[in-house]
Design an enzyme around this catalytic site. Structure first.
Site, PDB file in Angstrom:
ATOM      1  CE  LYS A  15      -2.960   2.606   3.189  1.00 30.31           C
ATOM      2  NZ  LYS A  15      -3.513   2.644   4.562  1.00 30.31           N
ATOM      3  NE  ARG A  46     -10.632  -1.075   4.662  1.00 31.39           N
ATOM      4  CZ  ARG A  46     -11.042  -1.208   5.921  1.00 31.39           C
ATOM      5  NH1 ARG A  46     -12.132  -1.912   6.185  1.00 31.39           N
ATOM      6  NH2 ARG A  46     -10.378  -0.639   6.903  1.00 31.39           N
ATOM      7  CE  LYS A  97      -5.926   9.256   8.014  1.00 32.79           C
ATOM      8  NZ  LYS A  97      -6.268   8.125   8.896  1.00 32.79           N
TER       9      LYS A  97
END
Length: 505
Positions: A264, A350, A276
């Site tokens: 990743k 993901r 965030k």
């Protein structure tokens, strides 16, 4: 921007089987001695100037505190000793090696000797390898952009006074270099190391190693139907995202097994529209550690003359906020054809890995390993002292745990049994990206990734919860640990055993 990569072998390492007499001591600035947990075997032969160690002021040598003396020679050779812990484990030995190496490096020596008195040659060799790696790792300087500059590595020569074979010595040097490269990339500021710079650095490295290179640009990925990866990239101001594949074929075995290493590579993660908060975003330039581990391990394996083929896949993008960024409840069509209902835009890793796993699987590898700083849930589960490991072949867990213990990069396995995939089925698509409640997210993230790996391909996913650990971890003194690079080299070396275990399952 172009960034420079560090040298893979800054110090010259040699082995000597000669007795450590006064003349040989005088050739060294510092001698590191890792003593047994109990007693000092054959003291006169084991230590330089043994009478100094018998004096009261030098007597206390523990497993937590180093003892130091200076030899009476023109070089004033410094001798630092540390007793090993009574706990016989890889992490205990690594901690001792790090403390001893750090104490020696404090004075900036150019030439170092490593001595491990032990009646068991195999144990002495293993501990000497740990000390060698500890010196190479902790003498390495991470990027520093202060105007005054920063000091460079000081050690130029390391002499092993222990029975370490040439093969093991080369393995340790490359393990340390892989850790250093992974940490170097992770320490790069995000305005220096963006997707374009990471691609450029990896491509230059590949050319130096004689690897073939293929880059799937964002435009190509859109045309191919890689909607999961493209969703993450679509909010970026720059159009430099893509998936990079580096391929290695050993000259001696054109029909060898194929190992796929995936990383990743989120060069900066704002969280997207689910932005965030400050503290959670501060170190998000390190969200590319998975790609750094895959790249660093690939370089090391190639330099070691690995006998099997390797594909190194780097999923390179940022996850930015903006008017074109993907949103919660978007429906994405992945490269595999499976549709995904997005839930949280900060679960981007993901998605980027899903299409990369599909690409990698099309090459029919014998084993896929992916690496990602994927979930905070894994940190909550095992802290930052371990990383989580998941596999569609649970029979591999004992072997993976053992390799992790041996190299002091410990793994803890988690399940992805049949009920977990059922929990991420969507009412309006094939899959939900993640669950709303966030409970067990490390398990559900792995279950999600498993949906993009064909059942006939063995797959291992490592959630890098130990990528950062305050105070250092194992052999590494810096907070940025480079976890996984050294481990992956040893896992790759065990590929025949892994495939045999899978075949017997």
């Amino acid at each position: 921007m172009t960034i420079e990569l560090p040298s893979s072998a800054p110090a010259r390492v040699s082995v000597t089987k000669r007795h450590l007499d006064a003349r040989h001591c005088a050739e060294l600035d510092c001698i590191a001695i890792l003593l047994p947990a109990q007693g000092i075997p054959a003291l006169p032969a084991a230590l330089p100037d043994p009478q100094r160690w018998l004096e009261r002021k030098h007597a206390p040598v523990s497993d937590t505190t180093t003892a130091t003396t200076v030899l009476d020679n023109r070089r004033a050779t410094r001798v630092v000793a540390l007793r090993r812990s009574t706990v016989d484990s890889g992490i205990a030995a690594a901690d001792a090696a790090r403390r001893l190496a750090s104490a020696c490096l404090a004075t900036g020596p150019e030439s170092v000797g490593i001595l491990v008195p032990d009646t068991d040659p195999e144990a002495a060799s293993r501990l000497a390898q740990f000390l060698l790696e500890a010196f190479l790792i902790n003498d390495f300087r991470l990027p520093n952009f202060a105007t005054a500059g920063t000091s460079k590595s000081t050690v130029r020569r390391i002499r092993l006074l222990a029975p370490v074979s040439g093969t093991d010595r080369l393995l340790s040097v490359n393990r340390a270099a892989a850790n250093n490269l992974a940490r170097w990339l992770g320490a790069m500021p995000p305005n220096y190391l963006d997707a374009s710079a990471m691609r450029s650095a990896a491509t230059r490295l590949a050319r130096e190693l004689g690897l073939s290179v293929r880059f799937y640009s964002l435009a190509q990925l859109k045309k191919m139907g890689a909607g999961a990866f493209c969703a993450v990239a679509q909010g970026n101001a720059d159009n430099d995202a893509g998936i990079l594949r580096l391929s290695y074929t050993p000259k001696s075995a054109r029909s060898a097994k194929l190992l796929s290493l995936l990383g990743k590579g989120i060069l900066f993660d704002t969280g997207g529209n689910n932005l965030k908060p400050f503290r959670a975003m501060l170190d998000m330039h390190i969200d590319m550690q998975g790609s750094a581990v895959a790249l660093a391990a690939t370089r090391a394996l190639v330099q070691l003359g690995y006998p099997h083929r390797i594909d190194c896949w780097l999923a390179l993008t940022e996850n930015r906020i903006g008017p074109t960024a993907y949103k919660s409840q978007d429906i994405l069509t992945s490269l595999s054809g499976k549709t995904i209902q997005t839930i949280h835009t900060d679960a981007e890793g993901r998605l980027a890995l899903a299409d990369t796993l599909t690409l990698a699987s099309r090459r029919k590898p014998d084993l896929i390993m992916d690496f990602a700083t994927l979930t905070g849930a894994c940190v909550n589960a095992v802290t930052t002292r371990y990383s989580g490991v998941f596999s569609n072949r649970p029979a591999l867990y004992p072997l993976l745990k053992q390799i992790g213990r041996d190299v002091a990069e410990r793994l803890w396995p988690f399940p992805i049994d049949d009920e977990f995939p059922r929990d991420i089925r969507s009412d309006v698509a094939d899959l939900v990206q993640c669950r709303v409640d966030g409970n067990g997210d490390h398990i559900y993230a792995a279950a999600f990734l498993n949906e993009f790996v064909p059942d006939d391909i063995p797959w291992v996913h490592i959630d890098l919860s130990a990528a950062q650990h305050k105070g250092g971890l194992g052999l590494v003194a810096s907070e940025l640990t480079g976890f996984g690079a050294r481990l992956t080299i040893d896992v790759a070396q065990a590929l025949p055993q892994i495939l045999a275990t899978v075949a017997d399952d």
